[in-house]
Scaffold this motif. Structure first.
Motif, PDB file in Angstrom:
ATOM      1  N   GLU A 115       1.860 -12.068   8.944  1.00 42.23           N
ATOM      2  CA  GLU A 115       0.683 -11.310   8.526  1.00 42.23           C
ATOM      3  C   GLU A 115      -0.342 -11.284   9.632  1.00 42.23           C
ATOM      4  O   GLU A 115      -0.403 -12.163  10.487  1.00 42.23           O
ATOM      5  CB  GLU A 115       0.061 -11.930   7.266  1.00 42.23           C
ATOM      6  CG  GLU A 115       0.956 -11.811   6.039  1.00 42.23           C
ATOM      7  CD  GLU A 115       0.260 -12.270   4.796  1.00 42.23           C
ATOM      8  OE1 GLU A 115      -0.861 -12.777   4.925  1.00 42.23           O
ATOM      9  OE2 GLU A 115       0.812 -12.114   3.697  1.00 42.23           O
ATOM     10  N   LEU A 159      -2.920  -8.176   6.259  1.00 48.70           N
ATOM     11  CA  LEU A 159      -1.996  -7.057   6.151  1.00 48.70           C
ATOM     12  C   LEU A 159      -0.596  -7.496   6.566  1.00 48.70           C
ATOM     13  O   LEU A 159      -0.426  -8.191   7.550  1.00 48.70           O
ATOM     14  CB  LEU A 159      -2.467  -5.909   7.056  1.00 48.70           C
ATOM     15  CG  LEU A 159      -3.801  -5.299   6.672  1.00 48.70           C
ATOM     16  CD1 LEU A 159      -4.207  -4.284   7.715  1.00 48.70           C
ATOM     17  CD2 LEU A 159      -3.757  -4.668   5.309  1.00 48.70           C
ATOM     18  N   GLU A 163       6.514  -5.046   6.801  1.00 43.83           N
ATOM     19  CA  GLU A 163       6.900  -3.810   6.138  1.00 43.83           C
ATOM     20  C   GLU A 163       7.505  -2.793   7.096  1.00 43.83           C
ATOM     21  O   GLU A 163       8.440  -2.097   6.788  1.00 43.83           O
ATOM     22  CB  GLU A 163       5.694  -3.196   5.430  1.00 43.83           C
ATOM     23  CG  GLU A 163       5.141  -4.037   4.289  1.00 43.83           C
ATOM     24  CD  GLU A 163       6.122  -4.195   3.155  1.00 43.83           C
ATOM     25  OE1 GLU A 163       7.044  -3.364   3.048  1.00 43.83           O
ATOM     26  OE2 GLU A 163       5.979  -5.149   2.381  1.00 43.83           O
ATOM     27  N   LEU A 221      -2.373  -1.278  12.268  1.00 42.55           N
ATOM     28  CA  LEU A 221      -2.431  -1.456  10.821  1.00 42.55           C
ATOM     29  C   LEU A 221      -3.875  -1.319  10.335  1.00 42.55           C
ATOM     30  O   LEU A 221      -4.759  -2.049  10.779  1.00 42.55           O
ATOM     31  CB  LEU A 221      -1.881  -2.828  10.439  1.00 42.55           C
ATOM     32  CG  LEU A 221      -0.363  -2.967  10.545  1.00 42.55           C
ATOM     33  CD1 LEU A 221       0.043  -4.419  10.446  1.00 42.55           C
ATOM     34  CD2 LEU A 221       0.328  -2.143   9.474  1.00 42.55           C
ATOM     35  N   ASP A 237      -6.864  -1.422   7.430  1.00 40.21           N
ATOM     36  CA  ASP A 237      -7.212  -2.189   6.240  1.00 40.21           C
ATOM     37  C   ASP A 237      -7.493  -1.215   5.103  1.00 40.21           C
ATOM     38  O   ASP A 237      -8.472  -0.458   5.159  1.00 40.21           O
ATOM     39  CB  ASP A 237      -8.444  -3.050   6.529  1.00 40.21           C
ATOM     40  CG  ASP A 237      -8.829  -3.937   5.353  1.00 40.21           C
ATOM     41  OD1 ASP A 237      -8.219  -3.797   4.275  1.00 40.21           O
ATOM     42  OD2 ASP A 237      -9.737  -4.764   5.525  1.00 40.21           O
ATOM     43  N   PRO A 238      -6.655  -1.168   4.068  1.00 43.98           N
ATOM     44  CA  PRO A 238      -6.860  -0.185   2.988  1.00 43.98           C
ATOM     45  C   PRO A 238      -8.207  -0.315   2.301  1.00 43.98           C
ATOM     46  O   PRO A 238      -8.720   0.664   1.754  1.00 43.98           O
ATOM     47  CB  PRO A 238      -5.707  -0.485   2.023  1.00 43.98           C
ATOM     48  CG  PRO A 238      -5.266  -1.866   2.339  1.00 43.98           C
ATOM     49  CD  PRO A 238      -5.500  -2.054   3.804  1.00 43.98           C
ATOM     50  N   CYS A 252      -0.962   2.278   6.791  1.00 38.97           N
ATOM     51  CA  CYS A 252      -0.628   1.145   5.930  1.00 38.97           C
ATOM     52  C   CYS A 252       0.383   1.619   4.898  1.00 38.97           C
ATOM     53  O   CYS A 252       0.462   2.810   4.596  1.00 38.97           O
ATOM     54  CB  CYS A 252      -1.864   0.543   5.263  1.00 38.97           C
ATOM     55  SG  CYS A 252      -2.710   1.644   4.106  1.00 38.97           S
ATOM     56  N   LYS A 253       1.161   0.692   4.393  1.00 35.89           N
ATOM     57  CA  LYS A 253       2.222   1.032   3.445  1.00 35.89           C
ATOM     58  C   LYS A 253       1.877   0.662   2.010  1.00 35.89           C
ATOM     59  O   LYS A 253       2.359   1.287   1.064  1.00 35.89           O
ATOM     60  CB  LYS A 253       3.522   0.335   3.855  1.00 35.89           C
ATOM     61  CG  LYS A 253       4.729   0.745   3.028  1.00 35.89           C
ATOM     62  CD  LYS A 253       5.985   0.075   3.521  1.00 35.89           C
ATOM     63  CE  LYS A 253       7.183   0.479   2.664  1.00 35.89           C
ATOM     64  NZ  LYS A 253       8.420  -0.191   3.102  1.00 35.89           N
ATOM     65  N   GLU A 254       1.063  -0.364   1.840  1.00 39.28           N
ATOM     66  CA  GLU A 254       0.693  -0.824   0.500  1.00 39.28           C
ATOM     67  C   GLU A 254      -0.828  -0.832   0.348  1.00 39.28           C
ATOM     68  O   GLU A 254      -1.533  -1.122   1.313  1.00 39.28           O
ATOM     69  CB  GLU A 254       1.249  -2.239   0.255  1.00 39.28           C
ATOM     70  CG  GLU A 254       2.763  -2.339   0.304  1.00 39.28           C
ATOM     71  CD  GLU A 254       3.462  -1.566  -0.811  1.00 39.28           C
ATOM     72  OE1 GLU A 254       2.779  -1.216  -1.811  1.00 39.28           O
ATOM     73  OE2 GLU A 254       4.666  -1.307  -0.677  1.00 39.28           O
TER      74      GLU A 254
END
Length: 353
Positions: free
Chosen positions: A2, A7, A11, A19, A21-22, A92-94
């Motif tokens: 991570e 994050l 993935e 990456l 940050d959502p 980002c993926k999630e």
């Protein structure tokens, strides 16, 4: 593994610097939509950005295919940087799949051409646009990437309408001598004949083609920029592709200046091996530009397509372009552009899609 902000890097194979940050993404008005997702105006770390939100699908097969396409697009965006490619900020993926890029304010090339009809661009301006596109494609090809969906909808102008940038890597592939590629392709009207022949193969069959499919598409786009007409006008997308692939039909370039026509027609020849590469195209364009005078600057017209303008339908499976918006461009309703700060919302609580 991570990153420092929690994050997950497991993935997909992406450096931590890419990456996002959502929690710091705010989503605003939708400014584009395609078969695989929606594009919104938004903010990331208080910077205006374009946010592409990918539809995951419903069945396990759809989800697996979407995730593979997403990972491929992100990997390619993080791999290449060029002044004529939309700047990649991160992904980002999630909890949902998101790609964040710079927000371009000039609108799509397609809408810009519609806004000035029936007038055509000055030949110097048209050639400069083509040069921008060729340089973007040269960069991709130098990294072994085939775009496969080059068309005016995937080309965005900067706010001053002087620079064109290429977007949307949803259908891009890395080229390999041994790897065979599927028949998933771009929009038929701009598609190389050898790509169309793969569409007719039985489901699951594959066929090899190379980076010269992008050169063909470039030739069609360049013709469209110069003539400000829809290529293969009067035909459906499928009819246009069929005529190009099996009847060797092309748009009429007879009324163009000889040097310009030579560049365009060399790009759309039937045999891919005889088409120039983008390094050669750039040299031809620079030579052509040196022979014509540069026009005096004229203030661009308001980016508003004619009310009766009919946009041709898109073929299924074509990726969304990253459309851009600015006040009065006509890309989205003015009421959506003049949003209040409260109209931005976080879409990572499950309410965005």
């Amino acid at each position: 593994m991570e990153s420092g902000d929690g994050l997950c890097l497991k993935e997909f194979d992406l450096d931590a610097k890419w990456l996002v940050d959502p929690k710091r993404i705010l989503v605003g008005p939708r400014i584009g939509e395609g078969a695989h997702g929606k594009v919104h105006k938004g903010k990331y770390k208080n910077e205006n950005v374009a946010i592409k939100i990918i539809r995951r699908g419903e069945t396990p097969e759809e989800i697996a295919k979407t995730e593979a396409r997403f990972a491929r697009e992100v990997a390619m965006l993080s791999k290449v940087q060029h002044k004529n490619l939309a700047k990649f900020i991160g992904a980002c993926k999630e909890p949902i799949m998101v790609i964040v890029t710079e927000l371009l304010l000039g609108g799509t090339l397609r809408k810009y051409l519609l806004s000035i009809r029936p007038r055509c661009l000055d030949l110097h301006e048209a050639a400069c646009f083509a040069l921008d596109i060729a340089r973007a494609m040269e960069c991709l090809h130098s990294h072994g990437i085939i775009h496969r969906d080059l068309k005016p909808e995937n080309l965005i102008l900067t706010g001053d309408h002087k620079t064109v940038k290429l977007t949307d890597f949803g259908l891009a592939r890395e080229e390999s001598v041994t790897e065979m590629m599927t028949a998933e392709t771009g929009t038929y009207r701009w598609m190389a004949p050898e790509l169309y022949s793969t569409v007719t193969l039985r489901n699951g069959e594959k066929k090899h083609y190379n980076h010269k499919v992008d050169v063909y598409s470039f030739g069609i786009v360049f013709w469209e920029i110069v003539q400000n007409k829809l290529p293969f006008e009067g035909m459906s997308n499928l009819q246009a592709a069929y005529a190009a692939a099996f009847k060797n039909f092309r748009p009429n370039a007879e009324n163009l200046p000889e040097d310009l026509a030579s560049i365009i027609t060399s790009c759309w020849t039937e045999d891919p091996n005889t088409r120039p590469n983008f390094s050669e195209i750039i040299q031809m364009l620079l030579k052509y530009l040196s022979t014509i005078p540069q026009p005096e600057y004229v203030t661009p017209p308001t980016m508003q397509a004619p009310e009766n303008a009919v946009l041709p339908p898109e073929s299924p499976g074509t990726s969304s372009l990253m459309a851009a918006t600015r006040r009065g461009t006509g890309d989205v309703p003015k009421s959506e552009i003049e949003e209040k700060p409260s109209s931005f919302f976080s879409c990572f609580s499950g309410s965005c899609y």
